[in-house]
Write an enzyme that holds these catalytic residues in place. Structure first.
Site, short mmCIF file in Angstrom:
data_model
loop_
_atom_site.label_atom_id
_atom_site.label_comp_id
_atom_site.label_asym_id
_atom_site.label_seq_id
_atom_site.Cartn_x
_atom_site.Cartn_y
_atom_site.Cartn_z
N LYS A 149 0.75 -0.95 0.02
CA LYS A 149 -0.40 -0.23 -0.08
C LYS A 149 0.75 0.86 -0.16
O LYS A 149 1.65 1.65 1.17
CB LYS A 149 -0.80 0.31 1.21
CG LYS A 149 -2.10 1.43 1.22
CD LYS A 149 -2.34 1.58 2.20
CE LYS A 149 -3.11 2.96 2.66
NZ LYS A 149 -3.85 3.75 4.02
N GLY A 169 -8.04 9.55 9.75
CA GLY A 169 -8.16 9.29 11.57
C GLY A 169 -9.51 10.84 11.86
O GLY A 169 -9.89 11.16 13.35
N ALA A 184 -9.87 6.25 4.74
CA ALA A 184 -9.44 7.01 5.50
C ALA A 184 -11.44 8.05 5.98
O ALA A 184 -11.21 8.21 4.20
CB ALA A 184 -8.29 8.27 5.12
N GLY A 185 -10.84 7.68 7.26
CA GLY A 185 -12.35 9.11 7.52
C GLY A 185 -13.72 8.49 7.64
O GLY A 185 -14.43 8.77 8.22
N ASN A 242 -9.02 1.89 9.70
CA ASN A 242 -7.91 1.60 11.27
C ASN A 242 -8.41 2.42 12.40
O ASN A 242 -9.01 1.40 13.43
CB ASN A 242 -7.17 2.30 10.98
CG ASN A 242 -5.92 1.21 11.85
OD1 ASN A 242 -4.25 1.77 12.23
ND2 ASN A 242 -6.27 0.63 13.00
N THR A 243 -8.39 3.18 12.29
CA THR A 243 -8.76 4.68 13.93
C THR A 243 -9.73 3.99 14.18
O THR A 243 -10.52 4.20 15.07
CB THR A 243 -8.97 5.90 13.38
OG1 THR A 243 -7.48 6.22 12.41
CG2 THR A 243 -8.94 6.51 14.90
#
Length: 264
Positions: free
Chosen positions: A104, A165, A191-192, A213-214
């Site tokens: 990635k 995040g 993301a987001g 992830n977050t």
């Protein structure tokens, strides 16, 4: 690529799960493994510059918790701000993973908002593809840039839904739709995502998968949130395949018959 297919195919390999998860920000490796098991993810991404996968002998190794025999490890370049740095990092990751080519790529342009630096991303992608890497690439939600990345030979294009995040969800669904319609390689939101409904919306738009992830690691109960994300991705995919009803902005449509009513 046929988006009716029930499995996600990346670089010639099919995966049952369309949810990809990160391995950072958890309390410990035990919680990491529990959350990933709950998510059903088969591809897990690892920040080479932040997590030990063998580059630091004597320290706990994530691969003991998430062995490559059970998961596809996706080394990433989180924290890289130049093409040169990203390429160097992924070459190290390939060496640590015995020649593993899937990776990635992310090249950041700003330390505060973590938005991608697209000129450096394009430069790194060209170098990595020529070097035999199978590149999944984090990018802006620009359909022109996304098509260039596909033309370079990237295995998957991963536009951000909103800032890394941030948990803001999908702030520009129209651009995502343009990218999905324009590309033949897999398109995954990266993301987001903040909660399960964000993941479902991404899949309902026609995305091939979601990476997060977050949203899981920073939930009050990461393991439970991981399970919720698994269900959301599956539900969103089923809704996309089913085809939603048309929106009717100026009229209603009764759900029961309008003829043969009692007393009519």
């Amino acid at each position: 690529m046929d988006r009716e297919m029930h499995s996600l195919t990346i670089a010639g390999r099919a995966y049952r799960s369309r949810l990809l998860v990160g391995t950072g920000k958890y309390r410990d490796f035990g919680q990491t493994r529990a959350a990933i098991d709950a998510s059903g993810a088969e591809i897990v991404t690892v920040a080479i510059r932040r997590v030990n996968i063998g580059q630091n002998p004597g320290e706990p190794n994530l691969l003991d918790t998430l062995p490559p025999s059970q998961f596809t490890i996706l080394p990433n370049t989180a924290g890289c701000f130049t093409a040169e740095d990203a390429v160097r990092t992924l070459r190290l990751g390939r060496e640590l993973l015995d020649g593993h080519a899937l990776c990635k790529l992310e090249v950041l342009g700003d330390a505060k908002n973590l938005f991608p630096n697209m000129p450096e991303t394009l430069k790194a992608a060209e170098t990595l593809v020529k070097d035999g890497f199978q590149v999944m690439v984090y990018c802006s939600d620009d359909p022109i840039q996304a098509r260039i990345l596909q033309d370079i030979g990237c295995a998957a294009v991963m536009p951000l839904a909103s800032l890394i995040g941030s948990g803001m969800g999908i702030v520009n669904p129209w651009n995502l739709r343009l990218i999905i319609d324009a590309l033949t390689v897999p398109v995954l939101v990266d993301a987001g995502v903040g909660t399960a409904s964000d993941a479902a919306v991404a899949m309902e738009l026609g995305c091939d998968g979601v990476l997060m992830n977050t949203a899981i690691a920073h939930a009050r109960d990461p393991v439970r949130m991981a399970g919720a994300m698994k269900k959301a991705v599956e539900a969103g995919r089923e809704a996309f395949l089913a085809g939603r009803m048309a929106r009717k902005y100026h009229s209603a449509d009764p759900s029961s018959p309008s003829t043969g009513l009692i007393g009519s």
